[in-house]
Design an enzyme around this catalytic site. Structure first.
Site, PDB file in Angstrom:
ATOM      1  N   SER A 157      28.756  36.449  38.864  1.00 12.61           N
ATOM      2  CA  SER A 157      28.149  37.718  39.099  1.00 12.61           C
ATOM      3  C   SER A 157      29.165  38.774  39.387  1.00 12.61           C
ATOM      4  O   SER A 157      28.932  39.953  39.449  1.00 12.61           O
ATOM      5  CB  SER A 157      27.378  37.559  40.453  1.00 12.61           C
ATOM      6  OG  SER A 157      28.347  37.403  41.747  1.00 12.61           O
ATOM      7  N   GLY A 158      30.473  38.209  39.172  1.00  8.79           N
ATOM      8  CA  GLY A 158      31.485  39.457  39.293  1.00  8.79           C
ATOM      9  C   GLY A 158      32.106  40.052  40.554  1.00  8.79           C
ATOM     10  O   GLY A 158      31.652  39.861  41.452  1.00  8.79           O
ATOM     11  N   GLU A 159      33.140  40.731  40.063  1.00  2.00           N
ATOM     12  CA  GLU A 159      33.827  41.576  41.270  1.00  2.00           C
ATOM     13  C   GLU A 159      33.817  43.220  40.988  1.00  2.00           C
ATOM     14  O   GLU A 159      34.003  43.450  39.684  1.00  2.00           O
ATOM     15  CB  GLU A 159      35.402  41.400  41.697  1.00  2.00           C
ATOM     16  CG  GLU A 159      35.092  39.820  42.246  1.00  2.00           C
ATOM     17  CD  GLU A 159      35.773  38.710  41.104  1.00  2.00           C
ATOM     18  OE1 GLU A 159      36.020  39.268  39.939  1.00  2.00           O
ATOM     19  OE2 GLU A 159      35.634  37.538  41.311  1.00  2.00           O
ATOM     20  N   ALA A 196      25.878  27.616  45.886  1.00  2.00           N
ATOM     21  CA  ALA A 196      25.748  26.326  45.258  1.00  2.00           C
ATOM     22  C   ALA A 196      24.252  25.635  44.799  1.00  2.00           C
ATOM     23  O   ALA A 196      24.013  25.187  43.916  1.00  2.00           O
ATOM     24  CB  ALA A 196      26.516  25.125  45.937  1.00  2.00           C
ATOM     25  N   THR A 236      34.059  25.441  41.883  1.00  2.00           N
ATOM     26  CA  THR A 236      34.397  25.971  43.312  1.00  2.00           C
ATOM     27  C   THR A 236      35.732  26.115  43.668  1.00  2.00           C
ATOM     28  O   THR A 236      36.734  25.553  42.643  1.00  2.00           O
ATOM     29  CB  THR A 236      33.565  25.503  44.290  1.00  2.00           C
ATOM     30  OG1 THR A 236      33.668  26.256  45.584  1.00  2.00           O
ATOM     31  CG2 THR A 236      33.963  24.039  44.836  1.00  2.00           C
ATOM     32  N   ASN A 287      36.744  44.596  38.759  1.00  3.91           N
ATOM     33  CA  ASN A 287      36.519  44.496  37.363  1.00  3.91           C
ATOM     34  C   ASN A 287      35.675  45.160  36.646  1.00  3.91           C
ATOM     35  O   ASN A 287      35.603  45.564  35.310  1.00  3.91           O
ATOM     36  CB  ASN A 287      36.644  43.053  36.753  1.00  3.91           C
ATOM     37  CG  ASN A 287      37.885  42.062  37.562  1.00  3.91           C
ATOM     38  OD1 ASN A 287      38.986  42.673  37.085  1.00  3.91           O
ATOM     39  ND2 ASN A 287      37.695  41.062  38.083  1.00  3.91           N
ATOM     40  N   ASP A 312      39.257  35.850  33.950  1.00  4.24           N
ATOM     41  CA  ASP A 312      38.826  36.630  33.102  1.00  4.24           C
ATOM     42  C   ASP A 312      38.751  37.935  33.845  1.00  4.24           C
ATOM     43  O   ASP A 312      37.705  38.475  34.444  1.00  4.24           O
ATOM     44  CB  ASP A 312      37.589  36.432  32.646  1.00  4.24           C
ATOM     45  CG  ASP A 312      37.241  37.282  31.450  1.00  4.24           C
ATOM     46  OD1 ASP A 312      37.769  38.355  31.322  1.00  4.24           O
ATOM     47  OD2 ASP A 312      35.939  37.485  31.050  1.00  4.24           O
ATOM     48  N   HIS A 313      39.900  38.599  34.105  1.00  2.00           N
ATOM     49  CA  HIS A 313      39.759  39.882  34.712  1.00  2.00           C
ATOM     50  C   HIS A 313      40.375  41.221  33.870  1.00  2.00           C
ATOM     51  O   HIS A 313      41.338  40.912  32.906  1.00  2.00           O
ATOM     52  CB  HIS A 313      41.113  39.826  35.947  1.00  2.00           C
ATOM     53  CG  HIS A 313      40.660  39.316  37.096  1.00  2.00           C
ATOM     54  ND1 HIS A 313      40.793  39.731  38.446  1.00  2.00           N
ATOM     55  CD2 HIS A 313      39.988  38.042  37.256  1.00  2.00           C
ATOM     56  CE1 HIS A 313      40.133  39.074  39.347  1.00  2.00           C
ATOM     57  NE2 HIS A 313      39.767  37.909  38.615  1.00  2.00           N
TER      58      HIS A 313
END
Length: 318
Positions: free
Chosen positions: A103-105, A175, A187, A108, A37-38
Site C-alpha cells: 500500500s506504499g509510503e 498477514a 515480511t 514516495n 522500489d523507492h
C-alpha cells in the site's frame, strides 16, 4: 530446503554499483535477489534511489537469479502501467520475476499531489489494484471504477507463467488480510514470537505459496564497526506505523532519526561481528518456517559482506 537471497537496496546504492553488487552476489553463492522500489531514500545519509524497473531488466539479463520487487500500485503507479511492467519482465524472463504489491509510503507517493489516504483506504485501494493487475495479466480487458479508475485497459504482452503477486505484511492482521489474494508472503525481521504469529495468521487464513523474510543485518570485523554502520545507515528506518507510512520526506526522517541510539537500531537490525551468531539467527528464522531468506547488509559497500557470507555463512545453512 531453505534458500538464501540478496536484498538490493536502491535507497543506499547507485543503480550502476548495485548491478555490479547483485552480479557479485550470484558469484558468491546467493540463490536469488529482491529489491525495493523507492522514489526517495529513507535518509540523506543513504542518498540514492534509482528507478527499480529499469534496473530489474539489466539485473535479470546479466544474471541467472530470480528477482522480486516490493512495489506500490494505486498512486504513483497506475495499476494498468504496473501490469504492463510486470508482464514485460515476466515475458522476457519466464518464471524468474515476482512482485510484492503493497500500500506504499507517503514519502514516495506524495509527488502526485493527491491526498495521502488513511491506512484502511490505502489497503482497499491496493486490493482493487491487485484485482485489476491480476485480470490484466490473465489477458482480460479491464474497466474499473472505484478507488482507482481503469478505462478499457489491456496488456498485450502475456507472461507464461504469470508472475507471482506476493503479499507484503509486517503485522499479524495484515498477514491474514493479504492471504485472501497473495501467491506468497514476504515480511521483515521482527521478534521471533511476532514472526511466528504472523506466519500462523497467514497460513490459517488460507495463505499459500512461499514465505519469505527480508533480514536487516550488519556485520564487520569488529563489533564497533558493525554497530556504527547500522546506526549511520539505518537509524531512520526503525519507526513503527504510522510514522513509517506517513512521514513524507527524507529530511523529516533525518530529524527524528537524530534521537535514535545504537541500542534502538539493534532491535531492528541483526548487528554482530560474530559470523556464528549470524548463522544462528538465520537458522532460527528457518526453523520458524520461512522458505526464503533475503539478506540485507545495511552498509553501502557490499563487497566484503558478499565474499565473507558467501564463504562462511551460506554453505553451512544451505
Amino acid at each position: 530446503m531453505m534458500r538464501i537471497g540478496f536484498h538490493a537496496s536502491h535507497e543506499q546504492i547507485s543503480p550502476r554499483q548495485l548491478l555490479a553488487d547483485v552480479q557479485h552476489a550470484e558469484r558468491a553463492g546467493f540463490q536469488m535477489a529482491m529489491c525495493s522500489d523507492h522514489l526517495f531514500p529513507w535518509s540523506s545519509q543513504q542518498g540514492h534511489s534509482g528507478y527499480t524497473w529499469a534496473w530489474l531488466g539489466a539485473a535479470l539479463a546479466t544474471t541467472d537469479l530470480t528477482f522480486g520487487c516490493v512495489s506500490a500500485p494505486g498512486q504513483r503507479y497506475h495499476p494498468a502501467v504496473h501490469a504492463q511492467k510486470i508482464a514485460t519482465l515476466g515475458q522476457m524472463f519466464p518464471g524468474r520475476f515476482w512482485v510484492a504489491l503493497g500500500s506504499g509510503e507517503n514519502m514516495n507517493e506524495h509527488v502526485t499531489g493527491d491526498r495521502w489516504p488513511t491506512k484502511e483506504v490505502r489497503t482497499r485501494r491496493l486490493e482493487e489494484c491487485v484485482d485489476v493487475i491480476g485480470r490484466l495479466l490473465d489477458g482480460e480487458e479491464v474497466t474499473h471504477d472505484g478507488l482507482v479508475t481503469v478505462d478499457r485497459a489491456r496488456v498485450w504482452e502475456r507472461a507464461d507463467p504469470r508472475p507471482l503477486l506476493v503479499g507484503p505484511a509486517t503485522s499479524v492482521a495484515s498477514a491474514a488480510r493479504v492471504a485472501r489474494w497473495a501467491d506468497g508472503l514476504v515480511t521483515l525481521n521482527q521478534p521471533l514470537d511476532t514472526l511466528r504469529e504472523l506466519l500462523a495468521a497467514y497460513r490459517e487464513a488460507g495463505g499459500a505459496g512461499t514465505a519469505s523474510l527480508q533480514v536487516h543485518l550488519s556485520w564487520a570485523p569488529t563489533e564497533e564497526d558493525a554497530e556504527a554502520i547500522a546506526h549511520e545507515q539505518w537509524r531512520s528506518n526503525v519507526f513503527p506505523e504510522p510514522v513509517n507510512w506517513d512521514t513524507d520526506t527524507p529530511e523529516a526522517f533525518d530529524l527524528i532519526g537524530e534521537h535514535v541510539g545504537p541500542e534502538t537500531v539493534r532491535q531492528h537490525v541483526r548487528v554482530s561481528s560474530d559470523l556464528g551468531q549470524h548463522r544462528a539467527w538465520l537458522q532460527e528464522y528457518a526453523e520458524l518456517g520461512f522458505d526464503d531468506l533475503y539478506l540485507h547488509f545495511v552498509g553501502q559497500e557490499q563487497e566484503r559482506f558478499l565474499d565473507v557470507f558467501g564463504e562462511q555463512v551460506l554453505p553451512q545453512l544451505q
